[in-house]
Design a protein around this motif. Structure first.
Motif, PDB file in Angstrom:
ATOM      1  N   GLY A  67       0.793  -1.235   0.000  1.00 17.13           N
ATOM      2  CA  GLY A  67       0.000   0.000   0.000  1.00 17.13           C
ATOM      3  C   GLY A  67       0.819   1.275   0.000  1.00 17.13           C
ATOM      4  N   LYS A  68       2.055   1.204  -0.456  1.00 24.12           N
ATOM      5  CA  LYS A  68       2.917   2.381  -0.456  1.00 24.12           C
ATOM      6  C   LYS A  68       2.389   3.474  -1.376  1.00 24.12           C
ATOM      7  CE  LYS A  68       6.483   0.122  -1.878  1.00 24.12           C
ATOM      8  NZ  LYS A  68       5.749  -1.156  -2.009  1.00 24.12           N
ATOM      9  N   THR A  69       1.969   3.094  -2.574  1.00 24.33           N
ATOM     10  CA  THR A  69       1.525   4.089  -3.552  1.00 24.33           C
ATOM     11  C   THR A  69       0.249   4.786  -3.090  1.00 24.33           C
ATOM     12  OG1 THR A  69       2.528   2.783  -5.326  1.00 24.33           O
ATOM     13  CG2 THR A  69       0.928   4.459  -5.971  1.00 24.33           C
ATOM     14  N   VAL A  70      -0.657   4.032  -2.471  1.00 28.12           N
ATOM     15  CA  VAL A  70      -1.873   4.640  -1.928  1.00 28.12           C
ATOM     16  C   VAL A  70      -1.514   5.662  -0.854  1.00 28.12           C
ATOM     17  CG1 VAL A  70      -3.971   4.190  -0.593  1.00 28.12           C
ATOM     18  CG2 VAL A  70      -3.356   2.676  -2.473  1.00 28.12           C
ATOM     19  N   LEU A  71      -0.564   5.321   0.012  1.00 24.43           N
ATOM     20  CA  LEU A  71      -0.124   6.252   1.046  1.00 24.43           C
ATOM     21  C   LEU A  71       0.502   7.505   0.428  1.00 24.43           C
ATOM     22  CD1 LEU A  71       1.447   3.708   3.565  1.00 24.43           C
ATOM     23  CD2 LEU A  71      -0.495   5.215   4.035  1.00 24.43           C
ATOM     24  N   PHE A  72       1.262   7.306  -0.646  1.00 28.13           N
ATOM     25  CA  PHE A  72       1.890   8.435  -1.337  1.00 28.13           C
ATOM     26  C   PHE A  72       0.824   9.431  -1.789  1.00 28.13           C
ATOM     27  CE2 PHE A  72       3.256  10.566  -5.196  1.00 28.13           C
ATOM     28  CZ  PHE A  72       4.541  10.997  -4.903  1.00 28.13           C
ATOM     29  N   TYR A  73      -0.224   8.918  -2.427  1.00 29.32           N
ATOM     30  CA  TYR A  73      -1.276   9.806  -2.927  1.00 29.32           C
ATOM     31  C   TYR A  73      -2.097  10.411  -1.796  1.00 29.32           C
ATOM     32  CZ  TYR A  73      -0.276   8.289  -7.695  1.00 29.32           C
ATOM     33  OH  TYR A  73       0.338   8.056  -8.899  1.00 29.32           O
ATOM     34  N   GLN A  74      -2.297   9.674  -0.721  1.00 32.00           N
ATOM     35  CA  GLN A  74      -3.020  10.241   0.417  1.00 32.00           C
ATOM     36  C   GLN A  74      -2.247  11.411   1.016  1.00 32.00           C
ATOM     37  OE1 GLN A  74      -5.858  10.078   1.705  1.00 32.00           O
ATOM     38  NE2 GLN A  74      -6.802   8.072   1.447  1.00 32.00           N
ATOM     39  N   LEU A  75      -0.953  11.246   1.142  1.00 26.57           N
ATOM     40  CA  LEU A  75      -0.136  12.313   1.698  1.00 26.57           C
ATOM     41  C   LEU A  75      -0.083  13.520   0.773  1.00 26.57           C
ATOM     42  CD1 LEU A  75       2.773  10.061   3.031  1.00 26.57           C
ATOM     43  CD2 LEU A  75       1.225  11.422   4.455  1.00 26.57           C
ATOM     44  N   ARG A  76      -0.102  13.260  -0.525  1.00 29.84           N
ATOM     45  CA  ARG A  76       0.007  14.361  -1.486  1.00 29.84           C
ATOM     46  C   ARG A  76      -1.333  15.017  -1.795  1.00 29.84           C
ATOM     47  NH1 ARG A  76       1.573  13.391  -7.708  1.00 29.84           N
ATOM     48  NH2 ARG A  76      -0.685  12.982  -7.725  1.00 29.84           N
ATOM     49  N   ASP A  77      -2.360  14.185  -2.062  1.00 32.95           N
ATOM     50  CA  ASP A  77      -3.643  14.702  -2.558  1.00 32.95           C
ATOM     51  C   ASP A  77      -4.803  14.537  -1.584  1.00 32.95           C
ATOM     52  OD1 ASP A  77      -2.215  15.147  -4.928  1.00 32.95           O
ATOM     53  OD2 ASP A  77      -2.745  13.165  -5.696  1.00 32.95           O
ATOM     54  N   GLY A  78      -4.637  13.689  -0.577  1.00 38.96           N
ATOM     55  CA  GLY A  78      -5.750  13.413   0.318  1.00 38.96           C
ATOM     56  C   GLY A  78      -6.754  12.441  -0.254  1.00 38.96           C
ATOM     57  N   SER A  79      -6.353  11.699  -1.293  1.00 38.33           N
ATOM     58  CA  SER A  79      -7.224  10.682  -1.896  1.00 38.33           C
ATOM     59  C   SER A  79      -6.404   9.423  -2.135  1.00 38.33           C
ATOM     60  CB  SER A  79      -7.815  11.175  -3.219  1.00 38.33           C
ATOM     61  OG  SER A  79      -6.796  11.416  -4.168  1.00 38.33           O
ATOM     62  N   SER A  80      -7.101   8.278  -2.186  1.00 38.53           N
ATOM     63  CA  SER A  80      -6.398   6.999  -2.291  1.00 38.53           C
ATOM     64  C   SER A  80      -6.015   6.640  -3.716  1.00 38.53           C
ATOM     65  CB  SER A  80      -7.271   5.883  -1.715  1.00 38.53           C
ATOM     66  OG  SER A  80      -8.493   5.791  -2.431  1.00 38.53           O
ATOM     67  N   HIS A  81      -6.629   7.319  -4.723  1.00 36.39           N
ATOM     68  CA  HIS A  81      -6.379   6.985  -6.129  1.00 36.39           C
ATOM     69  C   HIS A  81      -6.595   5.482  -6.345  1.00 36.39           C
ATOM     70  CE1 HIS A  81      -4.272  10.693  -7.842  1.00 36.39           C
ATOM     71  NE2 HIS A  81      -4.702  11.018  -6.657  1.00 36.39           N
TER      72      HIS A  81
END
Length: 307
Positions: A67-81
């Motif tokens: 789940g690294k990529t999901v965390l990346f987007y959450q930290l950047r955009d606030g969404s899970s993508h």
């Protein structure tokens, strides 16, 4: 012209009084005052030259599917993508954390790097570790048991890397997907990984002696391994990338964002030069010296003065 003469006449008595006062001051004290002025100017010049900034790079790593990529987007955009696939190239970007974008005042940007977890792509991690201010090792808390051995082996490799040990890069073991009912707790994951790494220490000890690439070992000989024995700080936290429950990883990032620092040794050296003007005088701070240096401390928050 008349205004200038009037102004000159008004200030002339004050000027004469100042000259008389200066003439009454012993010559030695005048030299001391001049020396303080010179050192003050030098101090501020050195402050500007020697201020250092720590890297703002935080690295995300771990096994594929954690789940690294999901965390990346959450930290950047606030969404899970949702719908992201396994990364084949590092995702990276420099940005203000999404949770801090609405805050007033200055916010510090982070350079976040999501390194692919596939075994063939893990060497890319070495490209980012030299600049890393912190490392987040993501573990799938839902599918932990089937991947416990593999995750522990990868973490062992990370914790024994020379760049991690010598720089004492702080590591956060982030147990992701803990929102699921069947997910394991961070305490359970920590204990199981410590057990696995303890086994790995024994099995790899002989190999490490022959392999020049393995410069460091983990733990204390003769004792059961725990993360507290590592050269760097290792902590454990929980998160849910899909639900945006990432406050603990955000706190880790904030704690390791750069702070402006001034070399305390340089400033103490400057202090000694100041107080050593007389050969027969001991190097002990006078009350006037303390007041002078206390002013400097206001502009160098990261320096602690011990008098």
């Amino acid at each position: 012209m008349e205004g200038f003469q009037e102004l000159k006449t008004r200030f002339e008595p004050w000027w004469n009084q100042a000259i008389q006062y200066i003439n009454q001051i012993p010559e030695e004290q005048l030299y001391v005052a001049l020396g303080v002025l010179i050192f003050t100017i030098l101090f501020f010049i050195l402050i500007r030259l020697f201020k250092r900034t720590k890297s703002n790079t935080i690295v995300l790593t771990g096994l594929s599917g954690s789940g690294k990529t999901v965390l990346f987007y959450q930290l950047r955009d606030g969404s899970s993508h949702q719908g992201t696939v396994t990364s084949m190239e590092p995702n990276e970007g420099t940005f203000v954390l999404h949770s801090e974008k609405t805050k007033n005042g200055k916010t510090k940007p982070v350079h976040l790097v999501d390194v692919p977890g596939h075994s063939r792509l893990r060497p890319k991690l070495d490209d980012f570790l030299p600049q890393a201010a912190g490392l987040v090792f993501v573990v799938d808390a839902l599918e932990f048991l089937p991947n416990c051995r593999a995750a522990s082996e990868y973490l062992y490799d990370v914790l024994t890397k020379a760049s991690v040990v010598t720089k004492k890069i702080p590591v956060l073991i982030l147990c992701n997907k803990t929102d699921k009912v069947t997910a394991h707790t961070k305490e359970f994951i920590r204990k199981q990984m410590e057990k696995e790494i303890d086994k790995l220490r024994a099995s790899r000890s002989a190999v490490s002696e022959a392999d020049i690439a393995n410069e460091f070992t983990l733990g204390v000989p003769g004792e059961v391994f725990s993360f507290s024995q590592c050269h760097n700080k290792v902590t454990v936290a929980e998160a849910s990338g899909l639900k945006g429950e990432i406050s603990q990883v955000e706190q880790f990032i904030r704690e390791h964002l750069p702070k402006r620092q001034t070399d305390p040794g340089l400033l103490q050296c400057l202090y000694q030069v100041l107080v050593s003007g007389e050969e027969d005088r001991e190097l002990s701070p006078r009350p006037s010296d303390k007041a002078w240096l206390s002013t400097f401390a206001l502009v160098s928050r990261d320096v602690t003065w011990n008098f």
